[in-house]
Design an enzyme around this catalytic site. Structure first.
Site, short mmCIF file in Angstrom:
data_model
loop_
_atom_site.label_atom_id
_atom_site.label_comp_id
_atom_site.label_asym_id
_atom_site.label_seq_id
_atom_site.Cartn_x
_atom_site.Cartn_y
_atom_site.Cartn_z
N CYS A 247 -4.55 -7.88 -13.43
CA CYS A 247 -5.32 -8.17 -14.63
C CYS A 247 -6.24 -9.37 -14.40
O CYS A 247 -6.00 -10.21 -13.54
CB CYS A 247 -4.43 -8.41 -15.84
N ARG B 289 -9.13 -6.73 -10.14
CA ARG B 289 -7.76 -7.12 -10.50
C ARG B 289 -7.12 -6.16 -11.49
O ARG B 289 -5.90 -6.17 -11.66
CB ARG B 289 -7.77 -8.53 -11.11
N TRP C 225 -4.44 -4.11 -15.90
CA TRP C 225 -3.74 -3.20 -14.99
C TRP C 225 -2.36 -3.00 -15.61
O TRP C 225 -1.58 -3.93 -15.69
CB TRP C 225 -3.66 -3.81 -13.59
N ASN D 264 -1.93 -12.26 -18.50
CA ASN D 264 -1.55 -11.63 -17.24
C ASN D 264 -0.09 -11.97 -16.98
O ASN D 264 0.36 -13.07 -17.31
CB ASN D 264 -2.37 -12.18 -16.06
N GLY D 265 0.64 -11.08 -16.30
CA GLY D 265 2.02 -11.36 -15.97
C GLY D 265 2.97 -10.43 -16.71
O GLY D 265 2.56 -9.41 -17.27
N GLU E 246 -1.27 0.23 9.64
CA GLU E 246 -2.38 -0.24 8.81
C GLU E 246 -3.45 0.85 8.65
O GLU E 246 -4.01 1.03 7.56
CB GLU E 246 -3.00 -1.50 9.42
N LYS F 93 -4.67 2.37 5.06
CA LYS F 93 -6.05 2.38 4.59
C LYS F 93 -6.47 3.77 4.14
O LYS F 93 -7.11 3.95 3.12
CB LYS F 93 -6.99 1.90 5.70
N GLU G 30 -4.70 4.71 0.87
CA GLU G 30 -5.11 3.86 -0.26
C GLU G 30 -6.38 4.37 -0.93
O GLU G 30 -6.47 4.39 -2.15
CB GLU G 30 -5.36 2.43 0.22
N HIS H 234 11.60 12.08 17.16
CA HIS H 234 12.78 11.92 16.31
C HIS H 234 12.50 12.31 14.86
O HIS H 234 13.12 11.77 13.95
CB HIS H 234 13.30 10.49 16.40
N LYS I 49 -6.06 -5.72 -6.69
CA LYS I 49 -6.27 -6.59 -5.53
C LYS I 49 -5.19 -7.64 -5.40
O LYS I 49 -4.67 -7.89 -4.32
CB LYS I 49 -7.64 -7.26 -5.65
#
Length: 609
Positions: A2, A27, A74, A98-99, A482, A486, A489, A505, A604
């Site tokens: 947020c 955010r 968010w 926020n939070g 990574e 990416k 995402e 395996h 983010k």
């Protein structure tokens, strides 16, 4: 998560709030809203969806007020909807938050029993109800905010306006970032620096428990009990243009191409002219930690965790310090064995990651010395660490991290060299050779970026895949993780990274003629081993996309496509090989038409656990 923006001064605040929210949209973007004091009323406008929806609602609405707050959300509690969007209003009190309020159910039941009616599903709404109750009992606005916040448990950054005191904005923070901007014609509060760079470069960073009262010509900061506290004014050198796209189609692409500069900036001032020493932030505290620790725990989330995995290889191989790497969200629950001779290294781009902050608290409880690697000056993790190593990536707006990742890797390599130098595990001559390699790193990344057109062609060949497998060994294994992250995402293609030796395996069962297997095959000590793993994929008709060293003719014989990187020192190759994987994910996402900079369900800065 947020984003908050608040302003009070002599200018119309509606354009200021919208501009600030646009810079914070990374955010949170489930919904957005503003509240502006207009004479004897507060105008609240909210909308579901991205900020553009809110802007459409504001078209034709004449808002002349010079005090107000704004928010991009968010969702944590309550689905994205207009009634759950911020700001939340009770009587003549408006709050953005926020939070997470952990005891909101208890407070909501208490307030409901006292006759308060709730209009949303959010945890946030208990805050304006509490403030309104204390105002009715005779408190002024500042005291009512303090009393309300003393009742809540959890994390918050809040900004409050009220018709009771229309020339004030009151804000506070606990475990969620908030900065104060000092302007010529007014004062600001926001979740992050980029929101305010068009108006000021003078900032104060609030600490946990701080309450700030903003008026047009003054800023006053106290703790939750009302005791005045001093927070230094810091001048930020970022220009507003650094947070803009600079002509690129997306922030992510701009940030990928900024990596040579970001790497050079991260190295700047840290390599001695003679090539024989490393200079890191942290001074005597860093020196003391480097000399005395007998082990190191690296703790991080997501992309930063992958950087930590690479750092483990470097620190163990170069400095001979044993390293454990943990996901921050899991770290506390395994009851880690920490002491004053076990260092804790926290990696966080924002410096506000909630799980990483919780790991920091665990380290403090055990008396561990704490390093951190951050990109955000004055962030919570940076301030709470014994020594902080700043990356110098500049603002990273795209949710999928690129230049923050590579500069984290550079900083980890510098830390490995620094630890080795302090502990005597690397000769001056060997250190000088490694420093020379670092100096050539930005040029190697520049060479990789020239492949952008070819990477786009390869992206076209896999854009319709439903899944992808990334394989690597040794230092390339974390880069495989990574690369897979990416791709998933931003393109929403399921992707997994694997240590190539583990393929037999389990993952080899997935291989067929439709599965792209992105194989990291640069020349190095693991080359022959991973080559044999890739041939197992070929034998089962898998589609091999090879990432190989330029001039490797063997790979061309069996790979469907080949992405090349210049020959470079093996131990620094992870920084080089990560770049074409970033470009591959970017181009696949563009071809699929997804939202590259703001992928669904992600934010983010992850400031909730």
């Amino acid at each position: 998560m947020c984003g908050i923006v608040g302003y009070i001064g002599s200018e119309r605040c509606a354009p200021i709030l919208i501009e600030g929210l646009r810079r914070l949209e990374y955010r949170g973007y489930d919904s957005a809203g503003v509240a502006i004091i207009e004479g004897d009323r507060i105008e609240v406008v909210r909308s579901v969806g991205k900020l553009s929806r809110l802007e459409e609602r504001l078209q034709g609405v004449e808002l002349r007020g010079t005090a107000g707050v704004g928010h991009t959300r968010w969702a944590t509690h309550g689905r994205p909807s207009e009634e759950n969007a911020h700001p939340h209003r009770v009587d003549d009190v408006v709050v953005v938050h926020n939070g997470i309020i952990e005891n909101y159910l208890t407070l909501r039941a208490e307030l409901t029993a006292a006759g308060h009616a709730f209009s949303s599903e959010t945890d946030t709404e208990v805050i304006p109800h509490l403030i309104a109750r204390f105002l009715r009992e005779g408190a002024d606005l500042e005291r009512a905010v303090r009393e309300a916040l003393s009742r809540v448990h959890g994390s918050y950054a809040v900004a409050v306006v009220s018709l009771r005191e229309p020339r004030r904005v009151i804000a506070a923070r606990k475990a969620s970032p908030l900065v104060v901007g000092l302007g010529e014609d007014g004062n600001f509060v926001a979740s992050d620096i980029p929101a305010l760079l068009s108006h000021t470069r003078r900032f104060q960073f609030l600490e946990d428990g701080d309450v700030v009262v903003l008026e047009p010509g003054s800023v006053r900061i106290t703790d939750l009990a009302g005791t005045p506290v001093l927070r230094p004014i810091q001048v930020i050198q970022w220009s507003p243009a650094m947070a803009e796209k600079g002509g690129y189609k997306h922030f992510m692409l701009k940030e990928i191409f900024e990596q040579p500069r970001a790497i050079a900036d991260t190295l700047s001032g840290r390599l001695s002219a003679a090539g024989g020493s490393i200079h890191l932030d942290g001074g005597a505290a860093a020196d003391s930690i480097a000399r005395t620790i007998r082990g190191l725990h690296i703790v991080a989330c997501g992309t930063s965790y992958h950087a930590g995995l690479v750092g483990k290889y470097w620190i163990e191989q170069i400095a001979r310090v044993p390293v454990q790497v943990d996901l921050a969200s899991e770290y506390r629950y395994r009851e880690p064995i920490l002491s004053s001779d076990t260092g804790l290294l926290l990696i966080s781009q924002s410096g506000e990651t909630a799980d990483t902050l919780a790991a920091l608290a665990e380290g403090r409880r055990h008396g561990a010395p704490i390093f951190s690697i951050c990109n955000a000056l004055g962030s919570s993790i940076a301030r709470a660490s014994d020594a902080v190593l700043y990356t110098h990536a500049g603002p990273e707006i795209g949710v999928a991290s690129t230049k923050a990742f590579t500069t984290q890797l550079v900083t980890l390599y510098l830390l490995a060299l620094y630890l080795a130098a302090e502990r005597g595990t690397l000769s001056r001559e060997a250190l000088a050779e490694k420093i020379d390699l670092l100096r050539s790193l930005p040029g190697a990344v520049e060479e990789v970026l020239k492949l952008d057109g070819h990477v786009e062609e390869v992206a076209r060949s896999i854009v319709n895949a439903r899944s992808a497998l990334f394989l690597g060994r040794g230092l390339q294994y974390p880069i495989a993780l990574e690369g897979a992250l990416k791709l998933k995402e931003i393109s929403y293609i399921h992707a997994e990274g694997y240590a190539a030796g583990e393929m037999k395996h389990g993952p080899i069962a997935l291989v067929d003629d439709e599965l792209p297997v992105i194989s990291l095959l640069p020349q190095g000590s693991s080359y022959e081993k991973i080559l044999s793993n890739v041939m197992e994929v070929k034998a089962r008709e898998g589609r091999i996309i090879a990432l190989a060293t330029a001039g490797d003719e063997r790979v061309a014989d069996f790979a469907e496509s080949v992405l090349t990187v210049p020959a470079f020192a093996e131990e620094l190759l992870p920084i080089v090989t990560s770049v074409p994987l970033q470009l591959l994910a970017y181009h696949v996402a563009v071809l699929k038409g997804t939202d590259v900079d703001q992928p669904r369900n992600l934010a983010k800065s992850v400031t909730v656990e």
